[in-house]
Motif scaffolding. Sequence first.
Motif, PDB file in Angstrom:
ATOM      1  N   MET A 196       0.818  -1.207   0.000  1.00 11.58           N
ATOM      2  CA  MET A 196       0.000   0.000   0.000  1.00 11.58           C
ATOM      3  C   MET A 196       0.856   1.263   0.000  1.00 11.58           C
ATOM      4  O   MET A 196       0.436   2.309  -0.512  1.00 11.58           O
ATOM      5  CB  MET A 196      -0.946   0.001   1.208  1.00 11.58           C
ATOM      6  CG  MET A 196      -2.022  -1.068   1.148  1.00 11.58           C
ATOM      7  SD  MET A 196      -3.097  -1.080   2.612  1.00 11.58           S
ATOM      8  CE  MET A 196      -4.236   0.243   2.213  1.00 11.58           C
ATOM      9  N   ARG A 197       2.065   1.176   0.547  1.00 16.00           N
ATOM     10  CA  ARG A 197       2.955   2.338   0.605  1.00 16.00           C
ATOM     11  C   ARG A 197       3.350   2.820  -0.791  1.00 16.00           C
ATOM     12  O   ARG A 197       3.757   3.960  -0.970  1.00 16.00           O
ATOM     13  CB  ARG A 197       4.206   2.012   1.398  1.00 16.00           C
ATOM     14  CG  ARG A 197       4.023   2.035   2.893  1.00 16.00           C
ATOM     15  CD  ARG A 197       3.733   3.433   3.416  1.00 16.00           C
ATOM     16  NE  ARG A 197       3.573   3.447   4.869  1.00 16.00           N
ATOM     17  CZ  ARG A 197       3.063   4.450   5.545  1.00 16.00           C
ATOM     18  NH1 ARG A 197       2.646   5.543   4.900  1.00 16.00           N
ATOM     19  NH2 ARG A 197       2.946   4.398   6.863  1.00 16.00           N
ATOM     20  N   GLN A 198       3.254   1.942  -1.794  1.00 16.10           N
ATOM     21  CA  GLN A 198       3.546   2.352  -3.169  1.00 16.10           C
ATOM     22  C   GLN A 198       2.552   3.395  -3.672  1.00 16.10           C
ATOM     23  O   GLN A 198       2.836   4.123  -4.614  1.00 16.10           O
ATOM     24  CB  GLN A 198       3.447   1.157  -4.124  1.00 16.10           C
ATOM     25  CG  GLN A 198       4.285  -0.044  -3.783  1.00 16.10           C
ATOM     26  CD  GLN A 198       3.913  -1.197  -4.678  1.00 16.10           C
ATOM     27  OE1 GLN A 198       4.507  -1.381  -5.729  1.00 16.10           O
ATOM     28  NE2 GLN A 198       2.911  -1.972  -4.291  1.00 16.10           N
ATOM     29  N   PHE A 199       1.387   3.433  -3.025  1.00 19.77           N
ATOM     30  CA  PHE A 199       0.268   4.194  -3.563  1.00 19.77           C
ATOM     31  C   PHE A 199      -0.278   5.222  -2.579  1.00 19.77           C
ATOM     32  O   PHE A 199      -0.826   6.249  -2.984  1.00 19.77           O
ATOM     33  CB  PHE A 199      -0.831   3.193  -3.951  1.00 19.77           C
ATOM     34  CG  PHE A 199      -1.961   3.767  -4.744  1.00 19.77           C
ATOM     35  CD1 PHE A 199      -1.805   4.058  -6.097  1.00 19.77           C
ATOM     36  CD2 PHE A 199      -3.188   4.007  -4.146  1.00 19.77           C
ATOM     37  CE1 PHE A 199      -2.858   4.590  -6.834  1.00 19.77           C
ATOM     38  CE2 PHE A 199      -4.236   4.535  -4.868  1.00 19.77           C
ATOM     39  CZ  PHE A 199      -4.071   4.831  -6.221  1.00 19.77           C
ATOM     40  N   CYS A 200      -0.161   4.941  -1.288  1.00 20.51           N
ATOM     41  CA  CYS A 200      -0.836   5.753  -0.267  1.00 20.51           C
ATOM     42  C   CYS A 200       0.120   6.695   0.460  1.00 20.51           C
ATOM     43  O   CYS A 200       1.273   6.363   0.729  1.00 20.51           O
ATOM     44  CB  CYS A 200      -1.517   4.840   0.760  1.00 20.51           C
ATOM     45  SG  CYS A 200      -2.752   3.734   0.056  1.00 20.51           S
ATOM     46  N   ASP A 201      -0.409   7.880   0.822  1.00 25.00           N
ATOM     47  CA  ASP A 201       0.351   8.843   1.615  1.00 25.00           C
ATOM     48  C   ASP A 201       0.345   8.478   3.093  1.00 25.00           C
ATOM     49  O   ASP A 201       1.330   8.705   3.798  1.00 25.00           O
ATOM     50  CB  ASP A 201      -0.259  10.238   1.448  1.00 25.00           C
ATOM     51  CG  ASP A 201      -0.183  10.723   0.020  1.00 25.00           C
ATOM     52  OD1 ASP A 201       0.874  11.213  -0.383  1.00 25.00           O
ATOM     53  OD2 ASP A 201      -1.197  10.596  -0.705  1.00 25.00           O
ATOM     54  N   GLU A 202      -0.773   7.960   3.554  1.00 30.82           N
ATOM     55  CA  GLU A 202      -0.909   7.552   4.949  1.00 30.82           C
ATOM     56  C   GLU A 202      -1.679   6.242   4.992  1.00 30.82           C
ATOM     57  O   GLU A 202      -2.410   5.908   4.056  1.00 30.82           O
ATOM     58  CB  GLU A 202      -1.684   8.613   5.757  1.00 30.82           C
ATOM     59  CG  GLU A 202      -0.978   9.955   5.873  1.00 30.82           C
ATOM     60  CD  GLU A 202      -1.826  10.990   6.605  1.00 30.82           C
ATOM     61  OE1 GLU A 202      -2.911  10.620   7.128  1.00 30.82           O
ATOM     62  OE2 GLU A 202      -1.421  12.160   6.633  1.00 30.82           O
ATOM     63  N   ILE A 203      -1.529   5.513   6.112  1.00 28.93           N
ATOM     64  CA  ILE A 203      -2.228   4.238   6.284  1.00 28.93           C
ATOM     65  C   ILE A 203      -2.861   4.188   7.669  1.00 28.93           C
ATOM     66  O   ILE A 203      -2.221   4.521   8.679  1.00 28.93           O
ATOM     67  CB  ILE A 203      -1.274   3.042   6.103  1.00 28.93           C
ATOM     68  CG1 ILE A 203      -0.745   3.005   4.660  1.00 28.93           C
ATOM     69  CG2 ILE A 203      -1.988   1.732   6.427  1.00 28.93           C
ATOM     70  CD1 ILE A 203       0.270   1.915   4.402  1.00 28.93           C
ATOM     71  N   VAL A 204      -4.127   3.789   7.706  1.00 33.43           N
ATOM     72  CA  VAL A 204      -4.885   3.619   8.949  1.00 33.43           C
ATOM     73  C   VAL A 204      -5.218   2.131   9.107  1.00 33.43           C
ATOM     74  O   VAL A 204      -5.710   1.495   8.169  1.00 33.43           O
ATOM     75  CB  VAL A 204      -6.197   4.431   8.911  1.00 33.43           C
ATOM     76  CG1 VAL A 204      -7.076   4.103  10.117  1.00 33.43           C
ATOM     77  CG2 VAL A 204      -5.906   5.930   8.837  1.00 33.43           C
ATOM     78  N   VAL A 205      -4.946   1.575  10.268  1.00 33.63           N
ATOM     79  CA  VAL A 205      -5.295   0.187  10.566  1.00 33.63           C
ATOM     80  C   VAL A 205      -6.227   0.160  11.767  1.00 33.63           C
ATOM     81  O   VAL A 205      -5.955   0.806  12.789  1.00 33.63           O
ATOM     82  CB  VAL A 205      -4.044  -0.667  10.857  1.00 33.63           C
ATOM     83  CG1 VAL A 205      -4.458  -2.076  11.302  1.00 33.63           C
ATOM     84  CG2 VAL A 205      -3.150  -0.751   9.625  1.00 33.63           C
ATOM     85  N   VAL A 206      -7.314  -0.574  11.636  1.00 32.63           N
ATOM     86  CA  VAL A 206      -8.249  -0.771  12.747  1.00 32.63           C
ATOM     87  C   VAL A 206      -8.217  -2.242  13.130  1.00 32.63           C
ATOM     88  O   VAL A 206      -8.512  -3.116  12.307  1.00 32.63           O
ATOM     89  CB  VAL A 206      -9.677  -0.345  12.356  1.00 32.63           C
ATOM     90  CG1 VAL A 206     -10.672  -0.757  13.442  1.00 32.63           C
ATOM     91  CG2 VAL A 206      -9.731   1.165  12.137  1.00 32.63           C
ATOM     92  N   ASP A 207      -7.843  -2.506  14.372  1.00 29.30           N
ATOM     93  CA  ASP A 207      -7.783  -3.885  14.871  1.00 29.30           C
ATOM     94  C   ASP A 207      -9.080  -4.217  15.606  1.00 29.30           C
ATOM     95  O   ASP A 207      -9.526  -3.460  16.484  1.00 29.30           O
ATOM     96  CB  ASP A 207      -6.594  -4.064  15.806  1.00 29.30           C
ATOM     97  CG  ASP A 207      -6.428  -5.504  16.235  1.00 29.30           C
ATOM     98  OD1 ASP A 207      -5.789  -6.261  15.485  1.00 29.30           O
ATOM     99  OD2 ASP A 207      -6.967  -5.876  17.297  1.00 29.30           O
TER     100      ASP A 207
END
Length: 395
Positions: free
Chosen positions: A30-41
């Motif tokens: 996802m880092r190839q495409f996204c500026d930030e990443i949110v994960v919900v556990d």
Amino acid sequence: MNGSPIDPKIVGCVIVKDEQRFLADCLTSMRQFCDEIVVVDTGSRDRTPDIARAHADRVSSYPFSGNFSDARNHALDLVDGADWVLFLDADERIHPRQAEALRSTLGAADAGVGGISMLRYNFFPSGGFYSGNVLKLFRADPRIRYERRVNESVKGSLARAGYKVADSPALLTHIGHMRSRVERDRKAELYMRLMREQLAAAPDDAILTGYIGLNLRILGRFSEALDLSAQALAIDDGNATVWAFRGHVLRSTGETSEARQAYARALELRPSDGGMQNMIGCCEASAGRLDEADELFAAAFRTDPRLVHTVLNRGLVAQARGDFPTAEARLLEAAGLFPPLLTEDPVGRMETDPLHTLYFETMTGYAGLAHHLAYVRGCREGWLSPIRVSARAED
């Protein structure tokens, strides 16, 4: 990326539970495409939260309530200042070449496009697969929310907001079926329970009825699968997707001729569906009509060039004919178009699971691209001697 209209800000979202095996590779892709990443556990008991904190910009906990849309919408609530959201599952990833194709689609999207769909390849340990369109990228608009407790989607809210959905040539890789058979069956039973609860609230949902039937076949419950696919047609026999589900169920029970008729009806209702052309081709091949199958596979690829497995299927036709140079060339072409087609799990390949092959959108007996490449190369180079058998009679 700076968030301007020319260079939009893209935030990636993932909801997870006990996904330590898959999550790091998903977030890296996802880092190839996204500026930030949110994960919900949603309640992990393994190392998933630690992996999330190491790779994501924001990690939140949200207890699972039995409604997947609730968890997804919680993730959307955490997205700040984005133009677009890319929402993947932990067992999905974007191959580098596909990230470029997705970025090109996004760059060409006009103001009326609110969502972008991709063709997803869902792989099993043997390298077998099935495919389907999925809507994973959409505008960060507060009106866009997930709906349904399972098989959740933003399509309804996109339509109500006046947006259209564009197709991308990008292909998505899904390796969730690489889990053990026990894990796969456990997940299937969970989704089945949630889908039945959802169906109880909306008993006239033809697609959900057919989809439950589609999933029952992988548990070996073929009689129930046939009954439900018939019920779905009774609700709406003018729906191409319902006819496609019926075809898949019939094919899994060995009723190839009837399956072909169901696929043909789906194609009548949706003439631009290359996937149905491919499935009719698979039925023709099962009946020994290799010329007709080859023509259908070629037509399917012309209809939808994303269907790279149609090139693979043409390689299998050439293999069946004993034309090993052509078979090798076409199998290599398919691998070049989409390298994840070579995906397999050597340990998982040894498991006992005779039912998962019922999902494959390939000629019967497909054993993984690497296997077939090795076989046809061996035959071409002469260190394998194929056993010749007579052509099958048409059914």
